[in-house]
Design a protein around this motif. Structure first.
Motif, PDB file in Angstrom:
ATOM      1  N   GLY A  50       0.821  -1.218   0.000  1.00 34.27           N
ATOM      2  CA  GLY A  50       0.000   0.000   0.000  1.00 34.27           C
ATOM      3  C   GLY A  50       0.852   1.264   0.000  1.00 34.27           C
ATOM      4  O   GLY A  50       0.589   2.213  -0.749  1.00 34.27           O
ATOM      5  N   THR A  51       1.872   1.285   0.827  1.00 34.55           N
ATOM      6  CA  THR A  51       2.773   2.438   0.888  1.00 34.55           C
ATOM      7  C   THR A  51       3.500   2.635  -0.430  1.00 34.55           C
ATOM      8  O   THR A  51       3.610   3.751  -0.942  1.00 34.55           O
ATOM      9  CB  THR A  51       3.797   2.245   2.036  1.00 34.55           C
ATOM     10  N   GLU A  63       1.174   4.080  -3.070  1.00 32.77           N
ATOM     11  CA  GLU A  63       0.951   5.516  -2.815  1.00 32.77           C
ATOM     12  C   GLU A  63       2.138   6.336  -3.311  1.00 32.77           C
ATOM     13  O   GLU A  63       1.967   7.407  -3.895  1.00 32.77           O
ATOM     14  CB  GLU A  63       0.710   5.776  -1.330  1.00 32.77           C
ATOM     15  N   ALA A 121       1.927   6.489  -7.110  1.00 28.48           N
ATOM     16  CA  ALA A 121       0.851   7.402  -7.524  1.00 28.48           C
ATOM     17  C   ALA A 121       1.258   8.861  -7.318  1.00 28.48           C
ATOM     18  O   ALA A 121       1.039   9.702  -8.201  1.00 28.48           O
ATOM     19  CB  ALA A 121      -0.423   7.090  -6.748  1.00 28.48           C
ATOM     20  N   ASP A 122       1.868   9.169  -6.173  1.00 29.81           N
ATOM     21  CA  ASP A 122       2.320  10.551  -5.910  1.00 29.81           C
ATOM     22  C   ASP A 122       3.338  11.001  -6.948  1.00 29.81           C
ATOM     23  O   ASP A 122       3.295  12.132  -7.436  1.00 29.81           O
ATOM     24  CB  ASP A 122       2.930  10.653  -4.507  1.00 29.81           C
TER      25      ASP A 122
END
Length: 187
Positions: free
Chosen positions: A119-120, A123, A126-127
């Protein structure tokens, strides 16, 4: 369970109706008591083999939210229920204790790797995609033409992707404004 010589397959074959030994005479009691993993599954989920670009359909049998078996889908016009050796080993891809569950990440200028949960890591990706798009966005080119694009993002697909995946990737990158979208199969 006590076994006697009368239980021997050759004697069952000679005594019973299965004289050629191709049916019940050849099966042991242990075999008769086995239950297929697919019979006890809670649900069956349709999927696609992840290995090559053929896109063979699979049936994934799930029990207690764990994959217990993966087989070819006989309703598929692509593979008609058959899988190649790699496709047949798909269950091991998902259930192997050797499967990586974390992401290895080395920060810029760092000398050591660190473990991140999925998950990290997603993210972070995506960022970075959003930042690259925002930093390199062009509304108008040098000739004052409206282009609405980014040259800071590109996509290179691989031959293991099927047509549906390539279609969705093309739509995603086009929607983000990327124009450099290619597939390894064309190179």
């Amino acid at each position: 369970m006590v076994r006697t010589p009368l239980d021997w397959p050759v004697l069952r074959q000679l005594r019973g109706p299965d004289v050629l030994g191709r049916g019940p005479a050849a099966r042991s009691r242990d075999t008769e008591e086995l239950t297929p993993r697919t019979k006890t599954a809670d649900r069956v989920v349709g999927s696609v083999c992840p290995y090559c670009a053929v896109g063979c359909a699979q049936r994934v049998f799930v029990k207690d939210e764990k994959v217990v078996q993966i087989e070819g889908d006989p309703d598929s016009p692509v593979n008609r229920g058959r899988l190649c050796p790699k496709g047949s080993a798909s269950k091991n891809l998902v259930t192997s204790p050797l499967r990586q569950q974390t992401i290895r990440y080395r920060a810029p200028y760092a000398t050591e790797w660190q473990e991140l949960d999925l998950g990290t890591a997603m993210e972070m990706v995506a960022d970075r995609v959003v930042k690259a798009r925002n930093d390199t966005w062009q509304d108008i080119d040098e000739k004052n033409r409206r282009v609405r694009r980014t040259l800071g993002i590109a996509s290179l697909g691989g031959a293991t992707l099927d047509n549906e995946e390539n279609y969705l990737i093309k739509k995603l990158f086009t929607a983000m404004g990327a124009i450099q979208i290619e597939n390894q199969a064309r190179i």
